[in-house]
Design a protein around this motif. Structure first.
Motif, short mmCIF file in Angstrom:
data_model
loop_
_atom_site.label_atom_id
_atom_site.label_comp_id
_atom_site.label_asym_id
_atom_site.label_seq_id
_atom_site.Cartn_x
_atom_site.Cartn_y
_atom_site.Cartn_z
N GLY A 196 0.84 -1.21 0.00
CA GLY A 196 0.00 0.00 0.00
C GLY A 196 0.87 1.26 0.00
N ASP A 197 1.94 1.27 0.81
CA ASP A 197 2.84 2.45 0.86
C ASP A 197 3.49 2.66 -0.51
OD1 ASP A 197 2.28 2.72 3.53
OD2 ASP A 197 4.24 2.06 4.25
N ILE A 198 3.90 1.56 -1.15
CA ILE A 198 4.57 1.68 -2.46
C ILE A 198 3.58 2.24 -3.48
CG2 ILE A 198 5.62 0.35 -4.35
CD1 ILE A 198 6.77 -1.53 -2.17
N LEU A 199 2.34 1.75 -3.45
CA LEU A 199 1.34 2.24 -4.42
C LEU A 199 1.01 3.70 -4.16
CD1 LEU A 199 -0.99 -0.91 -4.48
CD2 LEU A 199 0.37 -0.04 -6.40
N ARG A 200 0.86 4.08 -2.88
CA ARG A 200 0.53 5.48 -2.57
C ARG A 200 1.68 6.41 -2.95
NH1 ARG A 200 -2.40 2.84 1.28
NH2 ARG A 200 -0.66 2.61 2.67
N ALA A 201 2.94 5.95 -2.77
CA ALA A 201 4.08 6.78 -3.17
C ALA A 201 4.05 7.00 -4.68
CB ALA A 201 5.39 6.10 -2.76
N ASP A 243 3.74 10.61 -6.47
CA ASP A 243 4.77 11.05 -7.43
C ASP A 243 4.24 11.12 -8.86
OD1 ASP A 243 6.42 11.07 -5.28
OD2 ASP A 243 7.45 9.18 -5.74
N LYS A 244 2.96 10.77 -9.02
CA LYS A 244 2.30 10.79 -10.34
C LYS A 244 3.06 9.96 -11.38
CE LYS A 244 -0.40 15.04 -9.96
NZ LYS A 244 -0.27 15.30 -8.55
N THR A 245 3.54 8.79 -10.97
CA THR A 245 4.20 7.91 -11.93
C THR A 245 3.10 7.30 -12.82
OG1 THR A 245 3.96 5.92 -10.59
CG2 THR A 245 5.95 7.24 -10.21
N GLU A 246 3.54 6.69 -13.93
CA GLU A 246 2.57 6.08 -14.85
C GLU A 246 1.73 5.03 -14.10
OE1 GLU A 246 2.73 3.74 -19.11
OE2 GLU A 246 4.54 4.69 -18.35
N LEU A 247 2.43 4.21 -13.29
CA LEU A 247 1.76 3.17 -12.52
C LEU A 247 0.75 3.79 -11.54
CD1 LEU A 247 2.08 -0.03 -11.61
CD2 LEU A 247 3.06 1.05 -9.61
N GLY A 248 1.20 4.85 -10.85
CA GLY A 248 0.35 5.52 -9.86
C GLY A 248 -0.93 6.05 -10.50
N LEU A 249 -0.77 6.69 -11.67
CA LEU A 249 -1.93 7.28 -12.35
C LEU A 249 -2.91 6.18 -12.79
CD1 LEU A 249 -0.07 10.03 -14.44
CD2 LEU A 249 -1.53 10.36 -12.43
N LEU A 250 -2.34 5.04 -13.22
CA LEU A 250 -3.19 3.93 -13.67
C LEU A 250 -3.96 3.29 -12.51
CD1 LEU A 250 -0.96 1.95 -16.21
CD2 LEU A 250 -3.29 2.77 -16.59
#
Ligand SMILES: Nc1nc2c(ncn2[C@@H]2O[C@H](COP(=O)(O)OP(=O)(O)O)[C@@H](O)[C@H]2O)c(=O)[nH]1
Ligand SMILES: Nc1ncnc2c1ncn2[C@@H]1O[C@H](COP(=O)(O)OP(=O)(O)O)[C@@H](O)[C@H]1O
Length: 232
Positions: free
Chosen positions: A38-43, A47-54
């Motif tokens: 969860g912490d990795i996904l929230r980071a 940080d608005k990474t491609e993965l995060g936005l998806l």
């Protein structure tokens, strides 16, 4: 030089059962590296990474992110860890994820926090999180020294979008259908250790005593094997 075997552990339990709170105590006492999915996904979201936005809408709605994406992410990160051991929090959450982990690493123990759902619902609506570190606070249980600010960095705390009551209900449902079968997976492998209660402070001494025993026996066997190999 004191040789220690690498210890690999997982902490499980429904959302809000105290995995993050308990993990902080475990890593402090036993020197494991904490890795929280969860912490990795929230980071990634912050940080608005491609993965995060998806993944953002999936997480905000209280749904699990796809197995292949999270498994690849976590297993890659685990392969980079070269410390005395690790404690995984939030992964695996489905049997498919547990199988992917099982192919890559063997686990020493799985700590399962069994906390009633009613207790959890009350806690999550008053959870405050420091996103960059994953540190969690609670208005009643462990309030920050200064309201709204992280104790270590002084940065602002936020309430997670997925801690809204209706999303918590959806996350608990997904826990029942998708994550509870993982407990059976580990029970059949003989590595599951369940701790039941409603308060972290009361559960912690049992977890601590169990891990002391577990780590001593693992390292006793490890040293015995080393000695045998030396004289073989
Ligand atoms: N009232 C109360 N709150 C707790 C207790 N243990 C943890 N919490 C709080 O409950 C919330 C959920 O805990 P957390 O460790 O984030 O659970 P996780 O979702 O399983 O990682 C946080 O706000 C914690 O500070 C407890 O024993 N009593
Ligand atoms: N292993 C995982 N598989 C799929 N989704 C995950 C996983 N870990 C985290 N997530 C996503 O991130 C959200 C927050 O996870 P987490 O921080 O572990 O919640 P909690 O600590 O409250 O249980 C989950 O509701 C889910 O959307």
């Amino acid at each position: 030089m004191v040789l220690q075997r690498v210890i690999r552990a997982v902490i499980m339990g429904p959302p809000g059962s105290g995995k993050g709170t308990m993990s902080a105590r475990i890593i402090k006492s036993f020197g494991l590296q904490h890795m929280s999915s969860g912490d990795i996904l929230r980071a990634n979201i912050q940080d608005k990474t491609e993965l995060g936005l998806l993944m953002k809408s999936c997480i905000d709605q209280g749904q699990l992110v796809p197995d292949d994406i999270i498994s690849r992410l976590i297993l890659n990160d685990l392969r980079k860890i070269n410390s005395s051991g690790w404690l995984l929090d939030g992964f695996p959450r489905t049997v498919s994820q547990a199988e992917a982990l099982d192919h890559a690493f063997s686990l020493d123990t799985v700590i399962n926090l069994n906390v009633p759902f009613q207790t959890i619902k009350e806690r999550l609506t008053s959870r405050w999180t420091h996103i960059p570190s994953g540190r969690v606070y609670n208005i009643d249980f462990n309030p920050p020294k200064v309201p709204g600010l992280d104790d270590v960095t002084g940065e602002p705390l936020v309430q997670r979008d997925d801690d809204r009551p209706e999303t918590v209900t959806r996350r608990l449902k997904s826990y029942e259908t998708q994550t509870e079968p993982v407990l059976e997976f580990y029970r059949s492998k003989g590595v599951l250790e369940t701790f039941t209660g409603t308060e972290t402070n009361k559960i912690w001494p049992h977890v601590e005593a169990f891990l002391h025993r577990k780590f001593s026996s693992i390292n006793f066997l490890f040293k015995a094997k080393l000695t045998l190999n030396t004289y073989a």
